[in-house]
Enzyme design. Sequence first.
Site, PDB file in Angstrom:
ATOM      1  N   HIS A   1     -86.643  31.657  -1.543  1.00  0.00           N
ATOM      2  CA  HIS A   1     -87.797  31.505  -0.661  1.00  0.00           C
ATOM      3  C   HIS A   1     -87.538  30.584   0.534  1.00  0.00           C
ATOM      4  CE1 HIS A   1     -92.479  31.771  -0.848  1.00  0.00           C
ATOM      5  NE2 HIS A   1     -92.029  31.892   0.377  1.00  0.00           N
TER       6      HIS A   1
ATOM      7  N   GLY B   1     -98.614  37.437  14.373  1.00  0.00           N
ATOM      8  CA  GLY B   1     -98.771  36.045  14.808  1.00  0.00           C
ATOM      9  C   GLY B   1     -99.844  35.313  14.029  1.00  0.00           C
ATOM     10  N   ARG B   2     -99.787  35.471  12.677  1.00  0.00           N
ATOM     11  CA  ARG B   2    -100.744  34.817  11.782  1.00  0.00           C
ATOM     12  C   ARG B   2    -102.178  35.227  12.091  1.00  0.00           C
ATOM     13  NH1 ARG B   2     -97.770  28.912  10.744  1.00  0.00           N
ATOM     14  NH2 ARG B   2     -95.659  29.730  10.997  1.00  0.00           N
ATOM     15  N   GLY B   3    -102.315  36.444  12.620  1.00  0.00           N
ATOM     16  CA  GLY B   3    -103.623  37.021  12.921  1.00  0.00           C
ATOM     17  C   GLY B   3    -104.071  36.827  14.358  1.00  0.00           C
TER      18      GLY B   3
ATOM     19  N   TYR C   1     -97.128  32.344  -4.647  1.00  0.00           N
ATOM     20  CA  TYR C   1     -98.379  32.836  -4.082  1.00  0.00           C
ATOM     21  C   TYR C   1     -99.492  32.739  -5.126  1.00  0.00           C
ATOM     22  CZ  TYR C   1     -95.725  34.883  -0.167  1.00  0.00           C
ATOM     23  OH  TYR C   1     -94.918  35.076   0.931  1.00  0.00           O
TER      24      TYR C   1
ATOM     25  N   SER D   1     -95.557  37.964   9.015  1.00  0.00           N
ATOM     26  CA  SER D   1     -96.573  37.612  10.010  1.00  0.00           C
ATOM     27  C   SER D   1     -96.304  38.245  11.370  1.00  0.00           C
ATOM     28  CB  SER D   1     -96.700  36.086  10.154  1.00  0.00           C
ATOM     29  OG  SER D   1     -97.981  35.728  10.617  1.00  0.00           O
ATOM     30  N   PRO D   2     -96.113  39.567  11.424  1.00  0.00           N
ATOM     31  CA  PRO D   2     -95.843  40.239  12.702  1.00  0.00           C
ATOM     32  C   PRO D   2     -97.024  40.206  13.660  1.00  0.00           C
ATOM     33  CG  PRO D   2     -96.262  41.867  10.992  1.00  0.00           C
ATOM     34  CD  PRO D   2     -96.167  40.534  10.308  1.00  0.00           C
TER      35      PRO D   2
ATOM     36  N   GLY E   1    -106.351  39.400  18.583  1.00  0.00           N
ATOM     37  CA  GLY E   1    -107.325  39.054  19.608  1.00  0.00           C
ATOM     38  C   GLY E   1    -108.632  38.515  19.065  1.00  0.00           C
TER      39      GLY E   1
END
Length: 320
Positions: free
Chosen positions: A121, A207-209, A53, A204-205, A213
């Site tokens: 990883h 959904g990657r943002g 990262y 990513s719970p 919405g």
Amino acid sequence: MERARVGSSGLEVSRLALGTMTWSRDTNADEAGQQLDAFLDAGGSLLDTAASYADGGSESLIGAMLGGTVSRRDVQVCTKAGIKRTARGGVIDASRDTLLGTLDESLERLGTDYVDLWLVHAYDAVTPLEETLHALEIAVNSGRARYVGVSNFPAWAMSRIATMATGRPAIAATQVEYSLLQRGIEREVVPAAEALGMGILGWSPLGRGVLTGKYRDAIPADSRAASEHLSGFVAPYMGQRAGAVVSALETAAEGLGWSPLETALAWVLGRPGLASAIVGARTAAQLTPALAAADLDLPPAIGDALDEVSAPVLGYPERR
């Protein structure tokens, strides 16, 4: 914030983990410090990072905090190794030499002599699993890692390395993507993890943002989808199917008087086997709503409706 046991291991972690993928790159030290303060105040404990990262910048920033006002006893650190930067870009390398060398570099950047959880990883199709497992064993036996696990492994490889570890330090956790927009792990990874006593950490719970919405009408200029280095990360979830799931999520959220973010997090936190969901944000203001969602319980009828609209495609041999 509640804590949960990671599989059948003795490790207990906060139900939400603080993701730090953007720290030192898109998130500066001041914002990162505010995020960590808010996370700890909410009862969170698990910080998720990786050697790759920001090319180690995330770990270095965490290390600076642990050497300052934050006590090492107040946080659990999970880091990952096995992605090596080369002139050709990132290369998966889970060899013993690379893993242990990377771990030593991580510990130096983090300013600590151990990590609470150390993960491979990604699955390396070239290096024998026995060699990768030996590196994990050395890490535990030397005290450099308290618990070990894998990340982004297919179910067969995860199961293989876990069974090979009999009589050695157990593979305690698997870290995988999991959300209403990505439920592929339910086909084989989830049942395998349950059978093997492994806990699941879901990255990513949201959904990657997309499940917040915020992309329904346009792409905000300060969002990941507008970022030069993260737009490709969000792109897979900008299609028609994702739109249908987001629409159903918004309807459910409106009926509950919650936000889509809260509803999506409540759904994933209620999934079997999930010990912790990893949430990341660019700013502390973006993180706060996620922290508030940690203690919400989704009504079963709403959960069933969201299950139906987002169900993964199953076929042979999972379903005949």
